[in-house]
Design a protein around this motif. Structure first.
Motif, PDB file in Angstrom:
ATOM      1  N   UNK A  44       0.838  -1.202   0.000  1.00  0.00           N
ATOM      2  CA  UNK A  44       0.000   0.000   0.000  1.00  0.00           C
ATOM      3  C   UNK A  44       0.874   1.254   0.000  1.00  0.00           C
ATOM      4  N   UNK A  45       1.900   1.257   0.826  1.00  0.00           N
ATOM      5  CA  UNK A  45       2.802   2.405   0.886  1.00  0.00           C
ATOM      6  C   UNK A  45       3.552   2.592  -0.432  1.00  0.00           C
ATOM      7  N   UNK A  46       4.020   1.504  -1.007  1.00  0.00           N
ATOM      8  CA  UNK A  46       4.716   1.592  -2.290  1.00  0.00           C
ATOM      9  C   UNK A  46       3.811   2.204  -3.350  1.00  0.00           C
ATOM     10  N   UNK A  47       2.591   1.699  -3.445  1.00  0.00           N
ATOM     11  CA  UNK A  47       1.668   2.193  -4.473  1.00  0.00           C
ATOM     12  C   UNK A  47       1.309   3.658  -4.232  1.00  0.00           C
ATOM     13  N   UNK A  50       4.316   5.740  -5.240  1.00  0.00           N
ATOM     14  CA  UNK A  50       4.428   5.653  -6.700  1.00  0.00           C
ATOM     15  C   UNK A  50       3.379   6.546  -7.363  1.00  0.00           C
ATOM     16  N   UNK A  51       2.151   6.452  -6.898  1.00  0.00           N
ATOM     17  CA  UNK A  51       1.078   7.253  -7.505  1.00  0.00           C
ATOM     18  C   UNK A  51       1.263   8.740  -7.237  1.00  0.00           C
ATOM     19  N   UNK A  52       1.849   9.082  -6.106  1.00  0.00           N
ATOM     20  CA  UNK A  52       2.161  10.480  -5.834  1.00  0.00           C
ATOM     21  C   UNK A  52       3.187  11.025  -6.810  1.00  0.00           C
ATOM     22  N   UNK A  93      13.278   5.086 -11.437  1.00  0.00           N
ATOM     23  CA  UNK A  93      14.257   6.098 -11.052  1.00  0.00           C
ATOM     24  C   UNK A  93      13.897   6.900  -9.815  1.00  0.00           C
ATOM     25  N   UNK A  94      12.799   6.587  -9.168  1.00  0.00           N
ATOM     26  CA  UNK A  94      12.390   7.301  -7.952  1.00  0.00           C
ATOM     27  C   UNK A  94      13.008   6.597  -6.743  1.00  0.00           C
ATOM     28  N   UNK A  95      13.945   7.276  -6.092  1.00  0.00           N
ATOM     29  CA  UNK A  95      14.634   6.673  -4.952  1.00  0.00           C
ATOM     30  C   UNK A  95      13.681   6.302  -3.822  1.00  0.00           C
TER      31      UNK A  95
END
Length: 119
Positions: A44-47, A50-52, A93-95
């Motif tokens: 949930x946190x990853x998504x 990512x969506x942000x 590429x998003x750290x």
């Protein structure tokens, strides 16, 4: 690519929950219970991150797994390897996303350790 990760995580979560029900080992029961509960929070946190960064993800499919995975520790190890091998593509590429994916892989590895060593 994120959709593939999410689908795999959902399938693994179901496999872990079924293995949690089927075990006669208290240590395995507890390790898998923690795993499938923590897994939902992790993905949930990853998504959300990512969506942000990239916008909403596309619809995804959850891969079919057999009702019972014969060796859940082996399955978790293989999935952790897939996660690690594909994290660069998934994170785009998003750290921040990549760091969360590293934490996801760590959850899988930690659970494998518990399943194999804490009986």
């Amino acid at each position: 690519m994120i959709e593939g990760l999410v689908g795999r995580v959902f399938a693994t979560r179901s496999a872990a929950h079924l293995a949690h029900f089927a075990t006669k080992s208290y240590a395995t029961h507890m390790a898998l219970g923690s795993f499938y509960e923590d897994l939902i929070e992790a993905i949930d946190e990853i998504v959300e991150v990512y969506q942000g960064k990239f916008g909403l993800i596309d619809p995804f499919a959850v891969p079919a797994l057999p009702w019972k995975v014969s060796d859940i520790a082996k399955h978790l190890s293989a999935e952790a390897e897939w996660i690690e091998a594909n994290k660069k593509q998934v994170s785009r590429g998003c750290d921040a996303v990549e760091n969360l994916i590293d934490e996801l892989a760590a959850l899988y590895h930690r659970t494998v350790y518990k399943l194999e060593n804490l009986r």
